[in-house]
Every structure is written in C-alpha cells, then in structure tokens.
Motif scaffolding. Structure first.
Motif, PDB file in Angstrom:
ATOM      1  N   SER A  59       0.837  -1.210   0.000  1.00  0.00           N
ATOM      2  CA  SER A  59       0.000   0.000   0.000  1.00  0.00           C
ATOM      3  C   SER A  59       0.869   1.255   0.000  1.00  0.00           C
ATOM      4  O   SER A  59       0.667   2.160   0.803  1.00  0.00           O
ATOM      5  N   ASP A 185      -1.796   5.987   7.427  1.00  0.00           N
ATOM      6  CA  ASP A 185      -2.504   5.760   6.170  1.00  0.00           C
ATOM      7  C   ASP A 185      -3.997   6.018   6.406  1.00  0.00           C
ATOM      8  O   ASP A 185      -4.777   5.103   6.650  1.00  0.00           O
ATOM      9  N   ALA A 188      -6.811   3.980   4.493  1.00  0.00           N
ATOM     10  CA  ALA A 188      -7.071   2.622   4.975  1.00  0.00           C
ATOM     11  C   ALA A 188      -7.895   2.648   6.262  1.00  0.00           C
ATOM     12  O   ALA A 188      -8.823   1.847   6.438  1.00  0.00           O
ATOM     13  N   HIS A 191     -11.550   3.766   5.620  1.00  0.00           N
ATOM     14  CA  HIS A 191     -12.323   2.665   5.021  1.00  0.00           C
ATOM     15  C   HIS A 191     -12.836   1.729   6.111  1.00  0.00           C
ATOM     16  O   HIS A 191     -14.001   1.314   6.091  1.00  0.00           O
ATOM     17  N   GLU A 277      -2.711  -3.577   6.326  1.00  0.00           N
ATOM     18  CA  GLU A 277      -4.094  -3.522   5.830  1.00  0.00           C
ATOM     19  C   GLU A 277      -5.080  -4.155   6.817  1.00  0.00           C
ATOM     20  O   GLU A 277      -6.250  -3.776   6.873  1.00  0.00           O
TER      21      GLU A 277
END
Length: 393
Positions: A59, A185, A188, A191, A277
């Motif tokens: 990522s 991040d 991420a 989300h 992630e």
C-alpha cells in the motif's frame, strides 16, 4: 502571484506510513513535490530480522506522487546507506526546499551538504526526544555537536511535545518549528471506520472475545525493549471483575518466551505478524491501547490507535505524551512508570470499570487524531512555506 515552490523529499526507502503522506501532498496544487528514494527496500521484498521473515509493502501509493529511485536495489536502511546520484538528481530538480530525515544516514548528510552548498532551505524531520532519559558528559557533548550540525536547518517539522523539547535543548528557536505530526494511512483507516461497528463485532467474534471483555491491544515487534510481557502480566494479575484481555500483535524473537508466559491462558491472544491492511480491524476490536516500551521516540501504533478513538496507557519512556501530543495524561490516557506492572494493571482496570471515563478519553483521542492527521497530510507544509515566505494565499 508566487510560483509554486518545489519540494524535494529525500528518504531512505518507501516507508508504509509516509508514502500516503506524499500522495496527499502531491494532490495539493499549491506546490510541487518529488520524493527521492535511496533504496527500493519496501517496494521490493527484504528480510526483517526482528519480524523474522521477508516483507514487501503493498500500500505504498507510488503511482500517486512523483518520485525517483536512486538505486533499484533493496539496500538496507543502515547508517551507511548512501546515494551518490542524489547530487545530480537534486541539481536537475532545482528545489526551493529540501526535506531530510535526520542526519544518521550518509544519504541524509549528503542531502544536507548539497542544500547548504546550493543555498536551499532545509526542512528537518526526526523523532529525537528526551523521554527515555538523558544526561551526563556524553549527552552534553552530543548537544554541542548537534547545535553545530543543525545550524543550517531552516525549519524543524516536529512530531510531538518531547520532540520539540529536544530541539529547544539543541538551540532551535520556537519560531523555526512547525508541528507536522507523523502521518498514518488515513485512507485505509477511514475505510475501516466507515463500518466500524460491524467490523468490531465480526473481529471480536473471530478472536473469541465476549461482549463484556475489556480488550487491550499492543502492536510492535516482539523484542525486549517493547516489553509486551508487562501487558500480559498486568492482565493475568488483574481482578477477575475487570475482565481484562490482551491482544498482542506482532512477531519477533521474544515470541517463544511470551508464549511460555501466556501458557495457553485464554485472557491473552497472540496474533503474530499482521499486515498494515489488517491492523485497523484489530484496533477497532479493542477497547484500549497500551504501549510498554523502555524506549520509544514516537510510536506510529499510538497515532493509529487514537485515530480509532482508543484510550491509551503508555510507559513514561515513550515520547508520545504531553500537553499537545497523541496522549495527554488525564485527557485521553494514562502514563505509568516503565516496568511497573501493578500500576499498569490498575490503570487498565480503572478504564475497564468506568464506561464514562472511557467515552471521555475516546472522544478526546479521536478529536486530537483528526486534527493531527489534517496537519500531517498537508496543512503543516502550507504553514511552513507561508512562514518562510515561499507561499501565500
């Protein structure tokens, strides 16, 4: 109208949590940004001796910002890392500002020397701090050397309270400091946060936690200085009514010893290595975050945890606390003396048994984290460039 300032960022290799920041900066039309990597480590797989296996980050968002690899080899990020091609690359780009990360590596000292010789402004980032203790002749000598080494720096992009205290100690005026904060991040995490309730319930079921369990996460390599054993011991000695549960996330050489300490006790889950992630789901499955280190300049995991709205309990040797930092004692967390397992257990039990305190701390964590990441993903650079007369509205 002023022309767009050109920003050169010199960094060792693609780093999982910095690349999203570069993507955010590149998406802003007020300036131009180009990143110069000395190594392809991270883009290409490399072996991490502490994690105990090979890593390659998926990522990195490399297509979202202009960049140049000065070597296609996955060179180790050591003090000897250098990039002889850097001088020519910077000359060709002709930046107004050169951003460097400390002075430890040869490539950063090369960037500093080039910027001084070319008359460019230097923006400096480090996680240096005083939280783990300093003093004596060696520390005094280091301070004198740093005053001389950092004299050419135009602006210090700071990451927290202890970091700013360190810069003041080595002679940097407050007028030359701009708070950046370390980035995470955010795409991420956003989300995951969009479906936080469902993701939390699903993850807790998969881990075997019950609704009334109070889950404390800790993230990091399983190495001695991280002291994950302190959290395990705190959970094991806590009163049963607190229902403390530990979620130990990470891998490393201490894993066998920690597994022996746990001895199959269901109150502790050892997760092993988890990809970035997958981390947001584990934060969301938790009720609090703990960082136990005997030395930790400024923890990325704490920045991620507060973005998920978690209260934090951390040792006094972690440089992430202060009146304007990720953890403000009494506002969104507690600080305990490193190694004091009984104090740690008491603070965690207090959080577990006070829903109103948890809610107040959680609200403060999230509010601070949102502002900190707004700074980290662009606002800091606007403030810095404006202060240096390189940008105006």
């Amino acid at each position: 109208m002023m022309t767009q300032p050109r920003i050169a960022i010199v960094v060792s290799h693609p780093i999982q949590h910095f690349c999203p920041q570069y993507a955010s900066l590149a998406a802003i039309s007020d300036w131009q940004v180009k990143v110069f990597f000395a190594s392809s480590m991270g883009k290409k797989a490399y072996h991490d001796k502490d994690f105990g296996h090979s890593l390659a980050w998926s990522s990195l968002s490399l297509d979202a910002f202009e960049h140049q690899f000065l070597s296609e080899e996955a060179l180790p990020s050591s003090k000897n890392l250098d990039a002889p091609k850097l001088d020519h690359a910077l000359m060709a780009y002709d930046p107004d500002v050169v951003v460097i990360y400390g002075y430890w590596q040869k490539v950063q000292r090369r960037a500093l020397a080039w910027a001084v010789g070319a008359g460019k402004r230097i923006y400096y980032i480090s996680d240096s701090e005083l939280a783990h203790g300093a003093g004596g002749p060696k520390s005094w000598l280091k301070t004198l050397l740093l005053r001389r080494r950092l004299a050419p720096v135009s602006r210090f992009l700071t990451v927290g309270t202890w970091n700013e205290d360190f810069y003041r100690r080595v002679g940097a005026p407050v007028s030359k400091m701009t708070r950046m904060n370390f980035p995470i991040d955010i795409a991420a995490f956003d989300h995951a946060l969009a479906d936080s309730k469902e993701l939390r319930e699903k993850t807790r079921r998969e881990l075997g936690f019950k609704p009334d369990d109070f889950v404390i996460a800790t993230v990091g390599k399983l190495v001695p200085r991280k002291r994950q054993a302190d959290l395990i011991r705190a959970v094991l000695i806590a009163k049963p009514e607190a229902r403390l549960r530990a979620l130990v996330i990470g891998s490393g050489p201490d894993e066998p010893a920690l597994q022996t300490l746990v001895n199959g006790d269901e109150r502790v889950r050892m997760c092993g290595f988890i990809s970035p992630e997958a981390l947001p789901a584990l934060y969301l499955a938790s009720d609090a975050y703990a960082h136990l280190s005997s030395y930790e300049p400024h923890s990325l995991a704490i920045s991620e945890a507060i973005y998920c709205g978690l209260p934090v309990v951390l040792s006094d040797r972690c440089g992430s606390y202060g009146p304007s930092d990720d953890v403000e004692p009494g506002a969104n967390g507690f600080v305990f003396p490193v190694g004091d397992v009984e104090s740690l257990a008491g603070m965690l039990s207090r959080l577990a048994q006070s829903p109103s305190l948890r809610q107040r701390f959680a609200k403060r964590s999230l509010a601070y984290a949102l502002d900190a990441q707004h700074q980290a993903h662009g606002e800091f650079l606007r403030i810095a460039l404006t202060a240096d007369g390189l940008w105006n509205t």
